[in-house]
Design an enzyme around this catalytic site. Structure first.
Site, PDB file in Angstrom:
ATOM      1  N   GLY A   1       0.763  -1.116   0.040  1.00 44.12           N
ATOM      2  CA  GLY A   1      -0.087   0.142  -0.021  1.00 44.12           C
ATOM      3  C   GLY A   1       0.893   1.285   0.053  1.00 44.12           C
ATOM      4  N   THR A   2       1.894   1.191   0.836  1.00 40.91           N
ATOM      5  CA  THR A   2       2.984   2.306   0.957  1.00 40.91           C
ATOM      6  C   THR A   2       3.541   2.599  -0.579  1.00 40.91           C
ATOM      7  OG1 THR A   2       3.441   1.686   3.089  1.00 40.91           O
ATOM      8  CG2 THR A   2       4.954   3.332   1.887  1.00 40.91           C
TER       9      THR A   2
ATOM     10  N   CYS B   1       3.095   0.856  13.750  1.00 38.05           N
ATOM     11  CA  CYS B   1       4.554   1.239  14.015  1.00 38.05           C
ATOM     12  C   CYS B   1       4.542   2.171  15.248  1.00 38.05           C
ATOM     13  CB  CYS B   1       4.539   2.053  12.679  1.00 38.05           C
ATOM     14  SG  CYS B   1       3.375   2.937  12.004  1.00 38.05           S
TER      15      CYS B   1
ATOM     16  N   GLN C   1      -7.439   0.319   3.958  1.00 40.94           N
ATOM     17  CA  GLN C   1      -8.279  -0.306   5.037  1.00 40.94           C
ATOM     18  C   GLN C   1      -9.649  -0.709   4.571  1.00 40.94           C
ATOM     19  OE1 GLN C   1      -7.140  -1.611   7.818  1.00 40.94           O
ATOM     20  NE2 GLN C   1      -5.241  -0.705   8.134  1.00 40.94           N
TER      21      GLN C   1
ATOM     22  N   SER D   1      -4.094  -2.638  -0.615  1.00 41.15           N
ATOM     23  CA  SER D   1      -2.913  -3.606  -0.098  1.00 41.15           C
ATOM     24  C   SER D   1      -3.425  -4.780   0.229  1.00 41.15           C
ATOM     25  CB  SER D   1      -2.184  -3.002   1.123  1.00 41.15           C
ATOM     26  OG  SER D   1      -1.337  -3.550   1.842  1.00 41.15           O
ATOM     27  N   GLY D   2      -2.784  -5.966  -0.264  1.00 45.51           N
ATOM     28  CA  GLY D   2      -3.446  -7.284  -0.193  1.00 45.51           C
ATOM     29  C   GLY D   2      -3.519  -7.770   1.066  1.00 45.51           C
ATOM     30  N   HIS D   3      -2.355  -7.613   2.150  1.00 48.96           N
ATOM     31  CA  HIS D   3      -2.209  -8.057   3.547  1.00 48.96           C
ATOM     32  C   HIS D   3      -3.484  -7.562   4.306  1.00 48.96           C
ATOM     33  CE1 HIS D   3      -0.113  -5.393   6.119  1.00 48.96           C
ATOM     34  NE2 HIS D   3       0.234  -4.846   4.816  1.00 48.96           N
TER      35      HIS D   3
ATOM     36  N   THR E   1      11.161  -7.477 -12.120  1.00 45.90           N
ATOM     37  CA  THR E   1      10.366  -8.650 -12.367  1.00 45.90           C
ATOM     38  C   THR E   1       9.352  -8.858 -11.221  1.00 45.90           C
ATOM     39  OG1 THR E   1      12.417  -9.543 -13.514  1.00 45.90           O
ATOM     40  CG2 THR E   1      10.858 -11.213 -12.680  1.00 45.90           C
TER      41      THR E   1
HETATM   42  N1  PLP Z   1      -2.668   3.250   4.506  1.00 44.77           N
HETATM   43  C1  PLP Z   1      -3.275   2.862   5.480  1.00 44.77           C
HETATM   44  C2  PLP Z   1      -4.840   3.596   5.923  1.00 44.77           C
HETATM   45  C3  PLP Z   1      -2.918   1.789   6.434  1.00 44.77           C
HETATM   46  O1  PLP Z   1      -3.391   1.567   7.299  1.00 44.77           O
HETATM   47  C4  PLP Z   1      -1.347   1.196   5.944  1.00 44.77           C
HETATM   48  C5  PLP Z   1      -1.012   0.184   6.776  1.00 44.77           C
HETATM   49  O2  PLP Z   1      -1.198  -0.298   7.879  1.00 44.77           O
HETATM   50  C6  PLP Z   1      -0.914   1.679   4.574  1.00 44.77           C
HETATM   51  C7  PLP Z   1      -1.496   2.798   3.959  1.00 44.77           C
HETATM   52  C8  PLP Z   1       0.490   0.997   4.234  1.00 44.77           C
HETATM   53  O3  PLP Z   1       0.111  -0.229   3.679  1.00 44.77           O
HETATM   54  P1  PLP Z   1       1.187  -1.283   3.599  1.00 44.77           P
HETATM   55  O4  PLP Z   1       1.538  -1.799   4.917  1.00 44.77           O
HETATM   56  O5  PLP Z   1       0.877  -2.407   2.473  1.00 44.77           O
HETATM   57  O6  PLP Z   1       2.425  -0.481   3.080  1.00 44.77           O
END
Ligand code: PLP
Length: 403
Positions: free
Chosen positions: A88-89, A345, A195, A215-217, A253
């Site tokens: 996601g980042t 974090c 989210q 974000s997949g996880h 890749t």
């Molecule tokens: N944006 C939000 C609202 C999130 O909660 C998070 C992760 O906690 C992210 C972005 C970042 O996603 P990723 O962990 O896949 O980098």
């Protein structure tokens, strides 16, 4: 702060657990068994490079494209509008940094005070690079101040970035309203839907936006696999250059196993959302609400943050007056319950979260705020167990504080 974090982590790490209740699904979710199976198969058997022209490579290419189509179907997009990323980042960085050059004559960016650090840190970097950035505040419910939002977006605004569901409180912004205001002034709109996608129905065609991060996880897929939805005809510059992967928008890749896992998770989420036709959200929110009611009844000095706003069904942010979140988390962890305080974090930090601060939550509650984030795998019994643990656990902390 670093010392507190180290102490907290060491304590958690050394604990031998008899119970395991996972309520930290906004940090990450458990991959579904079918996700793990599909990924294992890719790692073991489908190892060819999807850019190779031989049949083996093309078979793997087919798997990547299937995953892209599965993700597109989840959000009502076209497969060609999906750029696969590592997280996601990365998706957020690609969206914001990638779109700004297309509005080179505009040097103003608008976001909100309650974004994830992926957006806020990037906003700080942009400021250092000469952009002016406005971070619009929220009201006590956690909802963006619409008047301030409207006032801050001008003909100079290149891009706005707003969140759909907040990672700490679950509060959901009115994307259509906020995006429409930005679109009227010609700004590009990016939505951080990390989210919400996969947990609740998101149709990008219902939103007047160009870019959506995923974000997949966060929805039972693997870590290391994310995506950016890029509406057709949106101009985007790559962050990573090299080969022609992802139509030259993201060289390197492909992480085929991660991408396939993301696709399988997206497919499972879409089928579940289709099957429940919107009732799943209400049913699951009921479970969350029951949990919150029981906590409040059991612990009179507890308060739910964001309860007066529309919220995603899985997130419950509860402040325990006068206690420190770190202590609560350690005791919960000792009892086999995984929860979090604010963003993962910032766990271990003694500072109250920036999200609760923006909502002007009373410090006595903000310092003791715990995020319980549920998933479709969470059971009512698990939540009952957590509620039953609280009186003794909180009494121990209250006694410690008194000594
Ligand atoms: N944006 C939000 C609202 C999130 O909660 C998070 C992760 O906690 C992210 C972005 C970042 O996603 P990723 O962990 O896949 O980098």
């Amino acid at each position: 702060m670093a010392v507190a974090r180290e102490r907290c982590c060491a304590r958690v790490y050394n604990q031998v657990m008899t119970r395991s209740i996972y309520l930290d699904n906004n940090a990450t979710t458990q991959p579904l068994p079918e996700v793990v199976e599909a990924m294992t198969r890719v790692l073991r058997d489908d190892y060819a490079n999807p850019s190779s022209v031989h049949r083996f490579g093309q078979a793997v290419r087919h798997r990547v494209e299937t995953a892209r189509a599965q993700l597109a179907a989840l959000i009502g997009a076209k497969p060609a509008e999906i750029v696969l990323t590592s997280s996601g980042t990365e998706s957020i960085n690609l969206a914001i940094r990638g779109a700004l050059p297309a509005r080179a004559n505009r040097r103003h960016v608008v976001t909100t005070q309650v974004e994830h650090s992926a957006v806020l840190s990037l906003a700080d970097s942009l400021e250092r690079e000469g952009y002016s950035v406005d971070r619009v505040g929220v009201d006590a419910r956690g909802l963006v101040d619409v008047d301030a939002w409207r006032a801050s977006i001008t003909e100079e605004t290149a891009l706005v970035s707003l969140q759909h569901a907040n990672n700490e409180t679950g509060v959901m912004q009115d994307v259509v309203l906020l995006a429409s205001i930005a679109a009227e002034r010609g700004a590009i709109v990016h939505v951080d839907a990390v989210q919400s996608v996969g947990k609740t129905a998101v149709r990008v065609t219902d939103w007047p936006v160009q870019l959506v991060s995923i974000s997949g996880h966060k929805f039972h897929g693997p870590k290391g696999a994310g995506a950016l939805y890029v509406r057709r005809r949106t101009r985007l510059h790559p962050l990573i250059v090299g080969g022609r992967q992802e139509r030259s928008l993201r060289a390197g890749t492909e992480n085929v196993a991660g991408i396939v896992g993301l696709g399988v998770a997206a497919d499972a989420a879409r089928m579940e959302l289709d099957r429940s036709k919107g009732t799943a959200d209400a049913n699951r929110a009921r479970l969350r609400d029951e949990f919150e009611d029981s906590v409040i009844q059991t612990v009179p000095f507890a308060r739910v943050h964001g309860a007066d706003a529309p919220r995603i069904w899985n997130t419950s942010n509860i402040g325990f007056e006068g206690l420190a979140a770190e202590g609560i988390l350690i005791l919960l962890s000792d009892a086999g319950v995984s929860a979090s305080s604010g963003a993962a974090c910032s766990s271990g930090s003694l500072e109250p979260s920036h999200v609760l601060q923006a909502m002007a939550v009373d410090e006595r509650f903000a310092h003791g705020a715990i995020r319980f984030s549920l998933s479709q795998l969470t059971t009512r019994e698990e939540l009952h167990e957590v509620v039953a643990l609280l009186p003794d656990l909180l009494a121990r902390l209250t006694a410690l504080r008194a000594n």
